[in-house]
Design a protein around this motif. Structure first.
Motif, PDB file in Angstrom:
ATOM      1  N   LYS A 198       0.834  -1.195   0.000  1.00 51.01           N
ATOM      2  CA  LYS A 198       0.000   0.000   0.000  1.00 51.01           C
ATOM      3  C   LYS A 198       0.874   1.253   0.000  1.00 51.01           C
ATOM      4  N   SER A 199       0.495   2.207  -0.828  1.00 51.00           N
ATOM      5  CA  SER A 199       1.299   3.406  -1.028  1.00 51.00           C
ATOM      6  C   SER A 199       1.342   4.303   0.197  1.00 51.00           C
ATOM      7  N   ILE A 200       0.546   3.987   1.206  1.00 52.86           N
ATOM      8  CA  ILE A 200       0.567   4.756   2.454  1.00 52.86           C
ATOM      9  C   ILE A 200       1.757   4.366   3.324  1.00 52.86           C
ATOM     10  N   LEU A 201       2.523   3.340   2.906  1.00 60.84           N
ATOM     11  CA  LEU A 201       3.628   2.810   3.701  1.00 60.84           C
ATOM     12  C   LEU A 201       4.965   3.354   3.215  1.00 60.84           C
ATOM     13  N   ASP A 202       6.038   2.977   3.921  1.00 60.53           N
ATOM     14  CA  ASP A 202       7.399   3.281   3.488  1.00 60.53           C
ATOM     15  C   ASP A 202       7.821   2.154   2.555  1.00 60.53           C
ATOM     16  N   ILE A 203       7.674   2.377   1.257  1.00 56.31           N
ATOM     17  CA  ILE A 203       7.862   1.296   0.287  1.00 56.31           C
ATOM     18  C   ILE A 203       9.322   0.890   0.187  1.00 56.31           C
ATOM     19  N   PHE A 226       0.391  -0.002  -5.176  1.00 53.17           N
ATOM     20  CA  PHE A 226      -1.030  -0.181  -4.922  1.00 53.17           C
ATOM     21  C   PHE A 226      -1.857   0.766  -5.786  1.00 53.17           C
ATOM     22  N   TYR A 227      -2.253   1.919  -5.279  1.00 53.17           N
ATOM     23  CA  TYR A 227      -3.032   2.856  -6.082  1.00 53.17           C
ATOM     24  C   TYR A 227      -2.248   3.345  -7.304  1.00 53.17           C
ATOM     25  N   LEU A 228      -0.927   3.311  -7.216  1.00 47.91           N
ATOM     26  CA  LEU A 228      -0.061   3.816  -8.274  1.00 47.91           C
ATOM     27  C   LEU A 228       0.634   2.670  -9.001  1.00 47.91           C
ATOM     28  N   ARG A 266     -10.542  -2.560  -8.920  1.00 49.29           N
ATOM     29  CA  ARG A 266      -9.836  -3.002 -10.129  1.00 49.29           C
ATOM     30  C   ARG A 266      -8.600  -3.815  -9.769  1.00 49.29           C
ATOM     31  N   ILE A 267      -7.888  -3.372  -8.740  1.00 48.81           N
ATOM     32  CA  ILE A 267      -6.672  -4.065  -8.309  1.00 48.81           C
ATOM     33  C   ILE A 267      -6.980  -5.510  -7.916  1.00 48.81           C
ATOM     34  N   ILE A 268      -7.927  -5.699  -7.028  1.00 49.93           N
ATOM     35  CA  ILE A 268      -8.168  -7.042  -6.517  1.00 49.93           C
ATOM     36  C   ILE A 268      -8.748  -7.948  -7.591  1.00 49.93           C
TER      37      ILE A 268
END
Length: 305
Positions: A160-165, A190-192, A286-288
């Protein structure tokens, strides 16, 4: 004496016995990841997507203290609509079983249970990972350590893009968890479609993933999972500028409200849904669905190999 054995839906048990393709699915996306009433509808669409691609879906969850691999329609509806459904990671499973709880399994718990009953492929949206400011909070998802010792192939849209990738990728390397991009050498966020981080390896077809799975079994040198990072096409991702603005607002909200731990991800996902007018939810779906289809194709290819 109480019976805490895992229940397999007859269809799932028969498929595993016959060596047919099965795809594990998590239930937290049903109970915690998507808003009602969309959550049940999407859960049904995910399962149908797996079926349409030739595999048997096995959504995993806990109902009344019983771990179930392959929730039926009534059980799935219960987890999608009931209040107080617990979010269960691996550490919670035994305690929740004794308590007779209804619970939805996280990525870590789903992977562990699926691998334990012999399912080799698991589809999810995005993995958990190292949280921002983890150097101070030590906040890191159990998904990472679970995958370090769970031999299952996970199809996901990165973390998830909310994390420290960047930190998450470093941890996966340290834990010995291989990551391959599906049709890309860039790790999705994720979103990106592109998180800005390179990958060492990529594959182009489900057959290539199945061959890697076979090689890993033959080599028998690792018990870790395999992550297949499947990005959204660029024209289907969330607008990057909108994403960055909403994420910054969400992080500020976390700090202002003092939200930490496992409450962080649900808070941020709910904020994205609200602040983007539902556009992030559409991307999430769409992702899932894309990951479910690819996972089924990989499971079919693996069953042939």
């Amino acid at each position: 004496m109480d019976d805490f054995s895992i229940s397999l839906r007859p269809e799932v048990a028969a498929a595993l016995q016959a060596g047919q393709p099965v795809v594990a699915l998590e239930s937290t996306i049903v109970s915690h990841g998507l808003p009602r009433p969309d959550n049940l509808k999407v859960a049904q669409e995910i399962e149908q997507t797996v079926r349409d691609a030739g595999a048997v879906p096995a959504t995993i969850g806990m109902v009344g203290g019983r771990l179930i691999v392959g929730l039926d329609e009534v059980q799935l509806t219960r987890l999608a609509t009931a209040d107080g459904v617990a979010k269960l990671s691996v550490r919670d499973l035994a305690v929740a079983a004794v308590a007779g709880s209804d619970g939805a399994t996280t990525v870590a718990a789903t992977a562990a249970v699926a691998a334990g009953v012999g399912i080799g492929v698991f589809a999810t949206g995005g993995l958990g990972g190292v949280h921002r400011a983890a150097a101070e909070s030590f906040d890191e998802s159990a998904d990472l350590t679970a995958l370090s010792h769970t031999p299952i192939t996970v199809i996901c849209a990165g973390v998830k893009s909310i994390l420290d990738i960047g930190a998450t990728l470093e941890r996966l390397e340290t834990l010995g968890v291989p990551v391959v991009g599906y049709g890309t050498r860039r790790f999705p966020g994720f979103y990106l479609s592109d998180s800005g981080h390179d990958l060492d390896w990529s594959v182009q077809t489900p057959d290539e993933v199945a061959q890697i799975m076979r090689a890993r079994r033959t080599h028998a040198v690792s018990r870790a999972g395999l992550i297949v990072a499947n990005p959204l096409p660029a024209d289907e991702q969330l607008d990057p500028d909108l994403h960055d603005r909403v994420l910054a607002e969400g992080l500020a909200g976390l700090a202002a409200e003092g939200i930490t731990g496992k409450a962080v991800t649900p808070y941020l996902l709910a904020h994205f849904h609200s602040a983007t007018g539902g556009r992030s939810l559409a991307v999430n779906v769409r992702i899932i669905l894309r990951n479910a289809r690819l996972a089924a194709e990989v499971a079919v290819a693996s069953a042939r190999s």
